[in-house]
Design an enzyme around this catalytic site. Sequence first.
Site, short mmCIF file in Angstrom:
data_model
loop_
_atom_site.label_atom_id
_atom_site.label_comp_id
_atom_site.label_asym_id
_atom_site.label_seq_id
_atom_site.Cartn_x
_atom_site.Cartn_y
_atom_site.Cartn_z
N ASP A 110 53.24 -8.55 -55.55
CA ASP A 110 53.84 -7.26 -55.81
C ASP A 110 53.17 -6.64 -57.04
OD1 ASP A 110 56.29 -5.41 -55.16
OD2 ASP A 110 56.60 -5.92 -57.27
N ARG A 111 53.90 -6.21 -58.05
CA ARG A 111 53.27 -5.61 -59.24
C ARG A 111 52.33 -6.60 -59.91
NH1 ARG A 111 53.81 -0.34 -58.63
NH2 ARG A 111 53.24 -0.06 -60.82
N HIS A 155 60.74 4.63 -54.38
CA HIS A 155 61.02 4.19 -55.74
C HIS A 155 59.82 4.34 -56.65
CE1 HIS A 155 59.41 0.62 -53.73
NE2 HIS A 155 59.04 0.18 -54.91
N TRP A 156 58.59 4.28 -56.12
CA TRP A 156 57.41 4.50 -56.95
C TRP A 156 57.51 5.83 -57.68
CZ3 TRP A 156 51.82 2.99 -55.33
CH2 TRP A 156 51.74 1.61 -55.06
N TYR A 213 55.64 1.22 -63.65
CA TYR A 213 55.46 2.17 -62.54
C TYR A 213 54.88 3.49 -63.02
CZ TYR A 213 57.83 -0.86 -59.22
OH TYR A 213 58.15 -1.89 -58.39
N HIS A 276 60.22 -10.00 -48.44
CA HIS A 276 59.30 -9.61 -49.50
C HIS A 276 59.05 -10.70 -50.54
CE1 HIS A 276 57.09 -7.02 -52.18
NE2 HIS A 276 57.98 -7.15 -53.13
#
Length: 296
Positions: A110-111, A155-156, A213, A276
């Site tokens: 993910d991030r 959400h980004w 983000y 996820h």
Amino acid sequence: MPRSFFEGFDESRVDVGAGVELRVRTGGSGPPVVLLHGHPRTHTTWHRVAPQLVTAGHSVVCPDLRGYGRSSKPPTTADHAPYSKRAMAGDVVALMRGLGHERFAVAGHDRGSYVAMRTAMEHPDVVTHLAVLDSIPIAEALDRTDARFAAAWWHWFFFAQKELPERAITADPDAWYGARAEGRAEAMGAENHADFLAAIHDPATVRAMLEDYRAGLGVDRAADEADRAAGRRITCPTLVLWSRRDDLADLFGDPRAIWADWTTDLRGGGPIDSGHHMAEEAPDQLVTALVPFLRM
């Protein structure tokens, strides 16, 4: 008999420079690999994976990324550069050197996968292997923004707004992140769930995670675009994995086709049968994919 939580690992804080300290767990011996978590997790998301990698013969390093968990949360700037993936990649290199590892493999989810990518791109002399989990490069995702993407990954864009996401999340972090959903604590593991709860209930951590983000839509996208324009590629062996029961492939197709344009040594990969958070939901499958790749 099941192992206890991070059995055989040591927890410490490591100064990586510029006033930033990372909370980190370390264990094992052998070729080093650093595991980088995603949002809104901490390093404890790896608690079912890291001990298996130690058993497979690796030194394993699991930090909280800057801003996340109990790692430092430096002041931000107008361009959010202190939370850029370039800054976080610098933390990773400094951390590993501080632990005595001049060269190492990096796997990110993910991030954390964006930090892993930036580490491999900007420090090719130190990264031996790269594994990216549940991602495509930020610039590639934003290039494909359409109604489907906006509906799924809204959400980004919300997280990039000023002040509003902090107010929404801190008003009820449990509801925002589904932290008290039935079965959540058992699925994550009690200690991992407790660490996650502590993080999302800390307003400073929430703000720092949002800065990640905000950097993503600005300086991180620009870094990707500059690399692409210059023809720079990741040169170490690269593995691409994604969650079968998540939406990455639905939105973008086979992510390996996208990563092929960013790498010179793509070693394949494929879906993991999980939602996820694959490190929590399908750790054995993930380890089965990672171990042979890390031996290449």
